[in-house]
Design an enzyme around this catalytic site. Sequence first.
Site, PDB file in Angstrom:
ATOM      1  N   HIS A  22     -15.432 -42.079 -18.090  1.00 51.48           N
ATOM      2  CA  HIS A  22     -14.700 -42.144 -19.343  1.00 51.48           C
ATOM      3  C   HIS A  22     -15.568 -43.133 -20.382  1.00 51.48           C
ATOM      4  O   HIS A  22     -15.843 -44.017 -20.228  1.00 51.48           O
ATOM      5  CB  HIS A  22     -13.371 -42.966 -18.921  1.00 51.48           C
ATOM      6  N   HIS A  46      -3.606 -44.641 -17.029  1.00 50.54           N
ATOM      7  CA  HIS A  46      -2.511 -44.581 -17.728  1.00 50.54           C
ATOM      8  C   HIS A  46      -1.226 -44.100 -17.254  1.00 50.54           C
ATOM      9  O   HIS A  46      -0.281 -44.386 -17.904  1.00 50.54           O
ATOM     10  CB  HIS A  46      -2.759 -43.520 -19.015  1.00 50.54           C
TER      11      HIS A  46
HETATM   12 ZN   LIG Z   1      -7.720 -44.720 -21.657  1.00 55.39          ZN
END
Ligand SMILES: [Zn+2]
Length: 402
Positions: free
Chosen positions: A33, A205
């Site tokens: 990420h 998340h």
């Molecule tokens: Zn994030």
Amino acid sequence: MDDETAGRSVEKPDNALAAAHAILERAPLFDGHNDLPWVIRIDKAARGDVVAYGLNRVHEGADTDIPRLRKGMIGAQFWAAFQPTKASHPAVTTLEQIDLIRRIEEAHPEVFLPARRPSDYARAKALGKIASFIAVEGGVGLENALSPLRIWHAAGVRLMTLCHNETLDWVDSATDAPRAGGLNAFGRAVIGELNRLGIVIDLAHASHDAMRRVLDVTEAPVALSHSNAYSLCDHPRNAPDDVLGRLRENGGLVMATFVPGFVSQPLRDWLRRSRDGYGKAPLATDPKAQFAELEAKHGTAPKASLEQVADHLERLVEAAGVDHVGIGSDYFGGASPVGLEDVSRFPHLFAELVRRGFSDRDLEKMSSFNALRVLREVEKIGKSLRKSRPPAIGRLEDYPGG
Ligand SMILES: [Zn+2]
């Protein structure tokens, strides 16, 4: 290791760092990420213009550019097509961010190989390039319809983070009030279509219950592309032990992240005063000024460190097994732990893991082998599901009930 002595920098010999370089030479890092596309979008001068941003130069004060990606020995990157949940025109904004990632690839063909298949990692490595993979961060851009998933896949998307900091109509966020019982009927249809398309489902998340509900129904391995161990830092963004344990059977992957508030428990505790009950910061126009104001009031904040990230990696390996752990830095142009200031610092994290006794083989797994295995498996399962299952169509209202 730089030691500032009498105004000059002295490089200390460090066998662990040399070993880390050798490992990353063989298995360049697959980072789960990075928010560079959003950083370029909101940069005041570039305003989304990749060429104007100038990735070939070192951006002091930011964390990601080509010279430092090279120094950090990155072999593959999942770039996030991210947008805040409350941004206007979410479907278009997602497409704009996917397009921005494709423009990064086009602007620097000598550096980035557009990667759409796991085998592109080896192809990029052989060419001395970085495999550029596209992720969508936040399902808000679906606008509660299934068809965009297929358009995203056609545009190159190979991983989707289900939600961001806010609960959607079909999946609960880790940092918001639950509304979907974790994952509702439409959410299960999203999961089924991601499986069918061969897009990696990213549970970072998602709420802990949403993680569990997805693991109940997914037909392919999942990833948590930027999450740590909840048992070491009790932020809801981190993964609880039962979820980590289930990654063994699922074949999935948790990728340790550098976001300071998810790394350090003392910092997490210090930040509580500025967070809502779910650990989320209220939207600030100037987060740096907001932080400075907090420090003026409450004293210096505890710092997260490279060593604490290594603690999380050790804990994740204990809980999920060494075949199910990777790294998802989440460099986003903001705060990062001491020792991991920018993308050039990955070898130093591996050096710390070498010092802690991890074998070369295990570190190669964590660097890239595990992520590639998940991508291969997801691709294979998608291919087989597409033979037997038609595309899922419809919208939220077509999927009544829980
Ligand atoms: Zn994030």
